[in-house]
Enzyme design. Structure first.
Site, PDB file in Angstrom:
ATOM      1  N   SER A 105     -25.641   0.197 -15.335  1.00  0.00           N
ATOM      2  CA  SER A 105     -26.595  -0.092 -14.273  1.00  0.00           C
ATOM      3  C   SER A 105     -27.986  -0.375 -14.833  1.00  0.00           C
ATOM      4  O   SER A 105     -28.724  -1.221 -14.318  1.00  0.00           O
ATOM      5  CB  SER A 105     -26.668   1.077 -13.279  1.00  0.00           C
ATOM      6  OG  SER A 105     -25.470   1.214 -12.560  1.00  0.00           O
ATOM      7  N   GLY A 144     -34.605  -4.253  -4.359  1.00  0.00           N
ATOM      8  CA  GLY A 144     -34.685  -3.554  -3.087  1.00  0.00           C
ATOM      9  C   GLY A 144     -34.067  -4.334  -1.942  1.00  0.00           C
ATOM     10  O   GLY A 144     -34.741  -5.179  -1.341  1.00  0.00           O
ATOM     11  N   SER A 152     -24.161  -2.772   4.396  1.00  0.00           N
ATOM     12  CA  SER A 152     -23.310  -3.950   4.283  1.00  0.00           C
ATOM     13  C   SER A 152     -23.788  -5.138   5.101  1.00  0.00           C
ATOM     14  O   SER A 152     -23.280  -6.244   4.926  1.00  0.00           O
ATOM     15  CB  SER A 152     -21.878  -3.591   4.710  1.00  0.00           C
ATOM     16  OG  SER A 152     -21.317  -2.617   3.845  1.00  0.00           O
ATOM     17  N   LEU A 253     -26.389 -10.438  -5.797  1.00  0.00           N
ATOM     18  CA  LEU A 253     -25.310  -9.453  -5.749  1.00  0.00           C
ATOM     19  C   LEU A 253     -24.047  -9.995  -6.398  1.00  0.00           C
ATOM     20  O   LEU A 253     -23.298  -9.254  -7.040  1.00  0.00           O
ATOM     21  CB  LEU A 253     -25.032  -9.057  -4.298  1.00  0.00           C
ATOM     22  CG  LEU A 253     -26.112  -8.234  -3.601  1.00  0.00           C
ATOM     23  CD1 LEU A 253     -25.731  -8.009  -2.140  1.00  0.00           C
ATOM     24  CD2 LEU A 253     -26.320  -6.893  -4.299  1.00  0.00           C
ATOM     25  N   ALA A 256     -24.257  -9.440 -10.055  1.00  0.00           N
ATOM     26  CA  ALA A 256     -24.044  -8.044 -10.413  1.00  0.00           C
ATOM     27  C   ALA A 256     -22.582  -7.649 -10.266  1.00  0.00           C
ATOM     28  O   ALA A 256     -22.042  -6.888 -11.079  1.00  0.00           O
ATOM     29  CB  ALA A 256     -24.922  -7.148  -9.539  1.00  0.00           C
ATOM     30  N   ARG A 257     -21.924  -8.155  -9.233  1.00  0.00           N
ATOM     31  CA  ARG A 257     -20.511  -7.831  -9.031  1.00  0.00           C
ATOM     32  C   ARG A 257     -19.657  -8.329 -10.190  1.00  0.00           C
ATOM     33  O   ARG A 257     -18.675  -7.688 -10.567  1.00  0.00           O
ATOM     34  CB  ARG A 257     -20.025  -8.446  -7.720  1.00  0.00           C
ATOM     35  CG  ARG A 257     -20.588  -7.764  -6.491  1.00  0.00           C
ATOM     36  CD  ARG A 257     -20.403  -8.612  -5.251  1.00  0.00           C
ATOM     37  NE  ARG A 257     -20.986  -7.969  -4.081  1.00  0.00           N
ATOM     38  CZ  ARG A 257     -21.280  -8.589  -2.955  1.00  0.00           C
ATOM     39  NH1 ARG A 257     -21.062  -9.891  -2.838  1.00  0.00           N
ATOM     40  NH2 ARG A 257     -21.797  -7.925  -1.937  1.00  0.00           N
ATOM     41  N   GLY A 353      -5.552  18.186 -17.708  1.00  0.00           N
ATOM     42  CA  GLY A 353      -5.515  19.483 -17.045  1.00  0.00           C
ATOM     43  C   GLY A 353      -6.910  20.019 -16.792  1.00  0.00           C
ATOM     44  O   GLY A 353      -7.814  19.293 -16.384  1.00  0.00           O
ATOM     45  N   GLU A 377     -22.707  -2.575  -4.390  1.00  0.00           N
ATOM     46  CA  GLU A 377     -22.489  -4.018  -4.548  1.00  0.00           C
ATOM     47  C   GLU A 377     -21.296  -4.482  -3.713  1.00  0.00           C
ATOM     48  O   GLU A 377     -20.535  -5.362  -4.108  1.00  0.00           O
ATOM     49  CB  GLU A 377     -22.267  -4.401  -6.023  1.00  0.00           C
ATOM     50  CG  GLU A 377     -23.198  -3.768  -7.020  1.00  0.00           C
ATOM     51  CD  GLU A 377     -24.656  -4.172  -6.830  1.00  0.00           C
ATOM     52  OE1 GLU A 377     -24.940  -4.960  -5.919  1.00  0.00           O
ATOM     53  OE2 GLU A 377     -25.500  -3.690  -7.578  1.00  0.00           O
ATOM     54  N   PHE A 397     -15.548  -9.554  10.079  1.00  0.00           N
ATOM     55  CA  PHE A 397     -16.668  -8.666   9.789  1.00  0.00           C
ATOM     56  C   PHE A 397     -17.257  -8.058  11.050  1.00  0.00           C
ATOM     57  O   PHE A 397     -17.851  -7.005  11.016  1.00  0.00           O
ATOM     58  CB  PHE A 397     -17.773  -9.425   9.049  1.00  0.00           C
ATOM     59  CG  PHE A 397     -17.345  -9.916   7.696  1.00  0.00           C
ATOM     60  CD1 PHE A 397     -17.427  -9.076   6.600  1.00  0.00           C
ATOM     61  CD2 PHE A 397     -16.838 -11.193   7.526  1.00  0.00           C
ATOM     62  CE1 PHE A 397     -17.029  -9.518   5.347  1.00  0.00           C
ATOM     63  CE2 PHE A 397     -16.438 -11.642   6.277  1.00  0.00           C
ATOM     64  CZ  PHE A 397     -16.531 -10.793   5.174  1.00  0.00           C
TER      65      PHE A 397
END
Length: 398
Positions: A105, A144, A152, A253, A256-257, A353, A377, A397
């Site tokens: 990131s 931002g 979303s 985005l 970034a994805r 474990g 993202e 959507f």
């Protein structure tokens, strides 16, 4: 026709049973090796401690080291950026996230979000002011978009920018912003009378603050904050001139994805290799647990999913380098690879474990980190609906 006897060929490397390395060029292997060598020196010995204490104490030094390595905005051309291929960038993301998702990131948020926004949508003056410093790791960027009540559906954002003479005045809040507490510049998206626009906001601007979000149990080595904008006044030149509407932030985005498609495989590989080594050394009932059928089934299934995810990532990387990659195809990669990487980590945890929950091993750290990567993202639901729309022609959507 090739008449070689397969039985005379060397056995595959257990760490690479499908011989995936044969698909890479020498340049790609060299970049991957350079990233791995640097991370082994500057981050790997400390990452568990950084995760446990909830932050990286020498963040500026580490960012400059990453800049010297050339991975900040490495897939962008000019302005001090390395100009590498998308596949090379993907391989770097894989190696970085094999150390920790928070470190990836630290690379992908400035590079694929903040730097890409300026590089793709900014003015020449904005590019000259920020990109060389960000590529060198001398300035850190954040992005931002997400708000406390808007995730979303970015078109529903409530952060506003209004004109006041030649200036812009921004008011609003952004939430869950990686790198925010130590960023030097924030790319802030806001609603205006002209639609959604992007702004390059120096974080020392009056009225701007970025309080850190604490009490996280995921991405603990990455600083996450809120962006608070109370009457932040910016000159007209602060607006990204070429970005209009949701196309601007969504294009960032998508960059970034693509890094996540690759990066999630790094967490998966680290956990798989840890589980494989542990299964060979851990003795129960007089034999290594790797000799039991159920453990071998787990390892085989984990390996298969990693191989399929890697082949998908490489296919998407080749398409991106050819200029033929569609956003829907990035959604396929993000949906599959993060989901399967998380399942690999969870399965690896069962092989270890009780040791699987200890930070002496990387598995629980990767697993916790991927719980965030699964939803940022673009959530599983949103990428599922992107693929569903592609398959049916119907948008579900709303």
């Amino acid at each position: 026709m090739n008449h070689l006897d397969p039985m005379t060929l060397p056995s595959p490397d257990p760490a690479d049973p499908a011989s995936l390395d044969s698909l890479l060029s020498d340049d790609e292997k060299e970049i991957r090796g350079a990233v791995r060598q640097t991370l082994d020196a500057i981050a790997e010995p400390h990452i568990a401690e950084w995760f446990e204490q909830g932050g990286i104490p020498n963040i500026r030094e580490l960012t400059r080291d990453l800049g010297s390595l050339g991975v900040l905005g490495m897939h962008l051309e000019g302005y001090g950026c390395a100009g590498m291929t998308a596949t090379q960038y993907g391989l770097a993301c894989l190696e970085i996230e094999a150390t920790d998702s928070g470190l990836r990131s630290l690379v992908s948020v400035p590079g694929s979000l903040a730097m890409f926004a300026i590089w793709r949508w900014g003015s020449e003056e904005q590019k000259q002011e920020w990109l060389p410093r960000m590529a060198a790791g001398e300035a850190i960027g954040c992005f931002g978009l997400t708000e406390p009540d808007v995730g979303s559906d970015p078109a529903a954002m409530t952060t506003r920018a209004r004109r006041d003479g030649e200036d812009w005045v921004l008011d609003g809040r952004k939430m869950w912003i990686s790198n925010a507490p130590y960023a030097d510049v924030a790319i802030v998206w806001a609603g205006t009378d002209e639609g959604i626009r992007g702004f390059v906001v120096p974080t020392d601007a009056p009225g701007f603050s970025a309080p850190e979000i604490h009490h996280k149990l995921s991405l603990r080595a990455s600083a996450t904050g809120e962006l608070v904008l109370d009457g932040v006044r910016l000159p007209g030149s602060a607006m990204l001139p070429e970005a209009r509407g949701v196309k601007g932030p969504l294009s960032c985005l998508n960059e970034a994805r693509f890094g996540i498609v690759w990066g999630s495989l790094g967490a998966a590989r680290s956990s798989l290799e840890t589980a494989r080594a542990y299964a060979k050394d851990r003795v129960q009932f007089g034999r290594p647990i790797g000799g039991f059928q159920l453990t071998q089934q787990k390892l085989a299934d984990m390996s298969l999913e990693y191989i399929k995810g890697y082949l998908l990532a490489l296919h998407l990387g080749r398409r991106k380098d050819a200029g033929t990659l569609r956003p829907e195809q990035v959604s396929i990669g993000k949906l599959n690879n993060v989901r399967e990487a998380l399942e690999i980590c969870r399965t690896a945890r069962t092989i270890l474990g009780a040791n699987g929950i200890s930070l002496e091993y990387p598995v629980i750290r990767h697993m916790n980190n991927l719980e965030s990567v699964l939803t940022y993202e673009g959530t599983v639901e949103m990428h599922t609906l992107v693929l569903g729309q592609l398959l049916t022609g119907e948008a579900a959507f709303r």
